[in-house]
Write a protein that holds these residues in place. Sequence first.
Motif, PDB file in Angstrom:
ATOM      1  N   LEU A 125       0.850  -1.186   0.000  1.00  0.00           N
ATOM      2  CA  LEU A 125       0.000   0.000   0.000  1.00  0.00           C
ATOM      3  C   LEU A 125       0.888   1.240   0.000  1.00  0.00           C
ATOM      4  O   LEU A 125       1.817   1.345   0.818  1.00  0.00           O
ATOM      5  N   PRO A 183      -3.685   6.437  -8.215  1.00  0.00           N
ATOM      6  CA  PRO A 183      -4.685   5.420  -7.842  1.00  0.00           C
ATOM      7  C   PRO A 183      -4.980   4.455  -8.984  1.00  0.00           C
ATOM      8  O   PRO A 183      -5.237   3.266  -8.725  1.00  0.00           O
ATOM      9  N   THR A 190      -3.284   1.003  -9.271  1.00  0.00           N
ATOM     10  CA  THR A 190      -3.674  -0.099  -8.394  1.00  0.00           C
ATOM     11  C   THR A 190      -4.000  -1.337  -9.219  1.00  0.00           C
ATOM     12  O   THR A 190      -4.833  -1.288 -10.130  1.00  0.00           O
ATOM     13  N   THR A 201      -1.426  -1.325  -4.193  1.00  0.00           N
ATOM     14  CA  THR A 201      -2.596  -0.496  -3.915  1.00  0.00           C
ATOM     15  C   THR A 201      -2.128   0.928  -3.691  1.00  0.00           C
ATOM     16  O   THR A 201      -1.298   1.183  -2.814  1.00  0.00           O
ATOM     17  N   SER A 219      -3.466   4.429  -2.628  1.00  0.00           N
ATOM     18  CA  SER A 219      -4.627   5.031  -1.996  1.00  0.00           C
ATOM     19  C   SER A 219      -4.181   5.896  -0.830  1.00  0.00           C
ATOM     20  O   SER A 219      -3.189   5.601  -0.162  1.00  0.00           O
TER      21      SER A 219
END
Length: 117
Positions: A11, A85, A88, A114, A116
Motif C-alpha cells: 500500500l 490510484p 492499483t 494499492t 490510496s
Amino acid sequence: QVQLVESGGGLVQPGGSLRLSCAASGASFSINTMTWYRQAPGKEREFVATSGGGTNYADSVKGRFTISRDNTKNTVYLQMNSLKPEDTAVYYCNMVVLLNTRYLSVWGQGTLVTVSS
C-alpha cells in the motif's frame, strides 16, 4: 522447471514509490525477455514494461516507471514512481526462458499494489 517469485507490492499513497522484484530460479536456463503486466480489478491483464534487447513501456507509465534487470541474479525490477490510484493492480512478471532447447513462457504469482490515501 523455472519458477518466478515476486515481491515488493504493498500500500502506498498517491505520489509515492515502490520497487517490485521478480527472481527466477530452477534448472539451467537462460532468460530472453522479462516483462511486467498488471491486472486491475474488473479489467483485463495489460502490458506495463518489457526488457529484452531494449526496453519498452506502456504509454500510461512512461516517465514514471523504469524496468531494469540483473542478469547475474536472474532478476527483473520495476521501479514505480509518482504512483496514481489508477496504478492499483496485481502486477505479474513474465519471463521467456530458453530451457533444454525450448522457449518457455513463465509467470510469477503476482503481487498486489494499492495506491490510496
